[in-house]
Design an enzyme around this catalytic site. Structure first.
Site, PDB file in Angstrom:
ATOM      1  N   GLN A   1       3.212  -7.462  -0.351  1.00 37.85           N
ATOM      2  CA  GLN A   1       2.214  -7.118  -1.408  1.00 37.85           C
ATOM      3  C   GLN A   1       1.052  -7.987  -0.852  1.00 37.85           C
ATOM      4  O   GLN A   1       1.046  -9.043  -0.929  1.00 37.85           O
ATOM      5  CB  GLN A   1       2.549  -7.498  -2.852  1.00 37.85           C
ATOM      6  CG  GLN A   1       4.064  -6.701  -3.303  1.00 37.85           C
ATOM      7  CD  GLN A   1       3.811  -5.446  -3.724  1.00 37.85           C
ATOM      8  OE1 GLN A   1       2.694  -4.938  -4.161  1.00 37.85           O
ATOM      9  NE2 GLN A   1       5.027  -4.712  -3.838  1.00 37.85           N
TER      10      GLN A   1
ATOM     11  N   CYS B   1       3.023   2.953  -6.125  1.00 38.92           N
ATOM     12  CA  CYS B   1       1.870   2.602  -5.592  1.00 38.92           C
ATOM     13  C   CYS B   1       1.089   3.987  -5.389  1.00 38.92           C
ATOM     14  O   CYS B   1       0.002   4.069  -4.698  1.00 38.92           O
ATOM     15  CB  CYS B   1       1.858   2.045  -4.217  1.00 38.92           C
ATOM     16  SG  CYS B   1       2.955   2.918  -2.803  1.00 38.92           S
TER      17      CYS B   1
ATOM     18  N   GLU C   1      -1.702   0.492  -8.651  1.00 41.79           N
ATOM     19  CA  GLU C   1      -0.123   0.542  -8.720  1.00 41.79           C
ATOM     20  C   GLU C   1       0.258   0.695 -10.180  1.00 41.79           C
ATOM     21  O   GLU C   1      -0.685   0.294 -11.210  1.00 41.79           O
ATOM     22  CB  GLU C   1       0.376  -1.185  -8.378  1.00 41.79           C
ATOM     23  CG  GLU C   1       0.158  -1.369  -6.886  1.00 41.79           C
ATOM     24  CD  GLU C   1       1.367  -1.304  -6.062  1.00 41.79           C
ATOM     25  OE1 GLU C   1       2.413  -1.405  -6.624  1.00 41.79           O
ATOM     26  OE2 GLU C   1       1.089  -1.224  -4.926  1.00 41.79           O
TER      27      GLU C   1
END
Length: 262
Positions: free
Chosen positions: A83, A217, A251
């Site tokens: 991430q 995402c 996201e």
């Protein structure tokens, strides 16, 4: 000289791995120069060319995430998925934890990566069964589990399709031989698929469970998958996380509960 790309991997601690990508073979002179630069800048350097990887120092950084009054440590390995925005990542994990009630049952996770979500979730469940197709990510996940002294997770390297076949008894996999599927009592599934989202079969599989938590995402593929999931489940919470400020990327997190449970 014939350097065509540079990748950066950093942690909040200040650790940095810099990967230099070349169209030539790296020799001893390169290693000496890279070692000098690494020392001057206090960084780690990796040289890559076709069939070659030269590591000056180490090929990972250690990140510390603070989530829900807890601290979690992760090794982020060069050239693998992580991430990218650690502070937003902490918020994402925290949001999911709020949507996971303390329970004596078990959790199933698909697309677990290096255990970014899995390890914090382990404190909420009796056991966690997590799958991922990437061998490097599975190895990193097992390392991260040890870093955090977590013992109630089983990481399995297999695709979602293979896992469903194993769960339903269609095929027998050696990778699953030490896992007693029948011992799991799973009511909640967590998914964090790639930008392509989940296919129709995976959505149908996820719909078997009472609670679905979906991190996406790509809002477009999320909307497509929700059209299927909402045939059996209802969205009861949703969040948006801006991992990439000043871009169109976002996201999203969604919690769904089976209609018969509501």
């Amino acid at each position: 000289f014939k350097l065509f790309g540079i990748d950066f991997l950093s942690a909040n601690s200040g650790e940095i791995v810099v990967s230099l990508l070349y169209h030539r073979t790296l020799d001893a002179a390169w290693s000496q120069s890279a070692a000098k630069i690494a020392k001057e800048l206090d960084i780690y350097i990796i040289g890559r060319s076709r069939g070659q990887k030269v590591v000056i120092g180490q090929d990972y950084v250690t990140e510390v995430l603070n989530v829900a009054d807890g601290e979690f440590r992760f090794q982020y390995i060069e050239n693998s998925f992580t991430q990218p925005n650690s502070r937003v990542n902490e918020q994402m994990i925290g949001w999911v934890l709020k949507n996971l009630a303390d329970t004596s049952s078990d959790l199933l996770e698909l697309y677990c990566g290096a255990g970014n979500f899995t390890i914090p979730f382990a404190k909420k469940f009796r056991k966690v069964l997590a799958t991922e197709i990437s061998k490097a990510s599975i190895n990193a996940a097992k390392t991260n589990m040890l870093l955090n002294s977590v013992k109630n997770i089983e990481f399995v390297r297999m695709s979602v399709e293979e896992f469903v076949q194993a769960l339903d008894g269609v095929r027998v996999f050696n990778r699953m031989k030490e896992i007693e599927i029948a011992s799991y009592e799973i009511h909640t599934i967590f998914v964090d698929p790639p930008r392509s989202g989940m296919d129709e079969d995976t959505c149908k599989f996820a719909a078997r469970y009472e609670n679905i938590i979906y991190i996406s995402c790509n809002p477009e593929t999320l909307a497509r998958d929700l059209a299927l999931l909402c045939q059996t489940h209802t969205v009861c919470d949703m969040a948006l996380f801006d991992q990439f400020p000043y871009t169109h990327h976002a996201e999203m997190g969604v919690k769904l509960v089976r209609n018969s449970v509501l």
